[in-house]
Design an enzyme around this catalytic site. Structure first.
Site, PDB file in Angstrom:
ATOM      1  N   HIS A 184      43.127  11.243 -22.669  1.00 20.15           N
ATOM      2  CA  HIS A 184      41.666  11.137 -22.664  1.00 20.15           C
ATOM      3  C   HIS A 184      41.106  11.839 -23.906  1.00 20.15           C
ATOM      4  O   HIS A 184      41.758  12.721 -24.470  1.00 20.15           O
ATOM      5  CB  HIS A 184      41.084  11.856 -21.433  1.00 20.15           C
ATOM      6  CG  HIS A 184      41.247  11.126 -20.147  1.00 20.15           C
ATOM      7  ND1 HIS A 184      41.807  11.706 -19.036  1.00 20.15           N
ATOM      8  CD2 HIS A 184      40.895   9.877 -19.765  1.00 20.15           C
ATOM      9  CE1 HIS A 184      41.800  10.841 -18.031  1.00 20.15           C
ATOM     10  NE2 HIS A 184      41.251   9.726 -18.454  1.00 20.15           N
ATOM     11  N   CYS A 217      38.991  18.407 -16.406  1.00 22.08           N
ATOM     12  CA  CYS A 217      39.223  17.331 -15.427  1.00 22.08           C
ATOM     13  C   CYS A 217      38.876  17.746 -14.009  1.00 22.08           C
ATOM     14  O   CYS A 217      38.587  16.906 -13.154  1.00 22.08           O
ATOM     15  CB  CYS A 217      40.693  16.928 -15.425  1.00 22.08           C
ATOM     16  SG  CYS A 217      41.493  16.979 -17.002  1.00 22.08           S
TER      17      CYS A 217
END
Ligand code: CIR
Length: 256
Positions: free
Chosen positions: A164, A251
């Site tokens: 990501h 996250c």
């Protein structure tokens, strides 16, 4: 400043979460729970109200709640995860979001567009969106037009190696940007004061700024020192069990 944070407790099924690093072994669930407690306590030290959602055994990666929504000061965008085993996870956040945002302030990304929140980095009213294996071009486009409806802007950043966007970047406010790996020389981030993460500590690029303090993963001395030298108070949290699933500090929460 952030007032609120949403987290989801890890499920026992997390041992079956997605990983690109099976050589690190499976997470130890009890230790993961303890680390999650420490994470919540660190967030509280930053002065935010923490909403703790129950574990959802159906989704092994559901503790990585950042991926299912992007929350701004005035609107919420429910994402559409690109990973097969995470599809549907986004529906489970909607009820909670409705406690903080009215229905006309909640947007939804729909198929065939996919996007995960880990690919979105907020810098003031601008949002950088990584094009990754999880976020496709159509997803970035739909996401940016949803943002524009609410007065924000967005731009895309193609990714080469990282899972990501925020695997390799963290914005620490005041124009300070932690950068690792493929982003160190990227022209896209030239205007920032870059704090470069040592190659051997690349995992620790995933830090979070919360109301002036920076939460940093434990065990990355060079990163800790560089952030302290930039003038921040650092709070350390061990995330070893989440690292085994390619996850980290950003996250594990939605901050807004
Ligand atoms: C996944 O592969 O989806 C999870 N094992 C890790 C998600 C990490 N999330 C993030 O970087 N925002």
């Amino acid at each position: 400043m952030f007032k609120n944070v949403i987290v989801r407790r890890p499920s026992r099924s997390m041992v079956n979460g997605i990983t690109s690093a099976p050589e690190l072994g499976k997470p130890d669930y009890e230790l993961a729970l303890k680390q999650h407690d420490d994470y919540i306590n660190a967030l509280k030290l930053c002065g935010v109200e923490v909403t703790v959602l129950e574990a959802d055994e159906r989704y092994p990666d559901s503790c990585f709640v950042e991926d299912v929504a992007v929350l701004t000061k005035t609107c919420a965008i429910v994402t559409n995860p690109g990973a097969q085993t995470r599809k549907g996870e986004e529906k489970e956040i909607i009820e909670t979001l409705k406690k903080f945002y009215s229905e006309d302030k909640i947007e939804y990304i729909k198929d065939p567009s996919t996007i995960e929140g880990g690919d979105v980095m907020m810098v003031g009213d601008h949002f950088y969106v990584g094009l990754s294996a999880r976020t496709n071009e159509e997803g970035a486009r739909q996401f940016i037009s949803a943002l524009e409806k609410h007065g924000y802007t967005g731009s895309v950043v193609p990714l080469e190696k990282v899972l990501h966007l925020k695997t390799g970047l963290a914005y620490l406010e005041n124009n300070n940007l932690l950068v690792a790996g493929e982003f160190v020389h990227s022209p896209v981030f030239e205007k920032f004061n870059k704090i470069i993460i040592d190659e051997n500590e690349s995992y620790s690029a995933n830090c979070i700024w919360v109301n002036g303090k920076v939460i940093v993963p434990e065990g990355y001395e060079k990163t800790k020192k560089a952030i302290e030298d930039a003038g921040y108070e650092v709070i350390l949290v061990d995330t070893s069990e989440y690292r085994k699933l390619d996850g980290g500090l950003s996250c594990l929460s939605l901050r807004f």
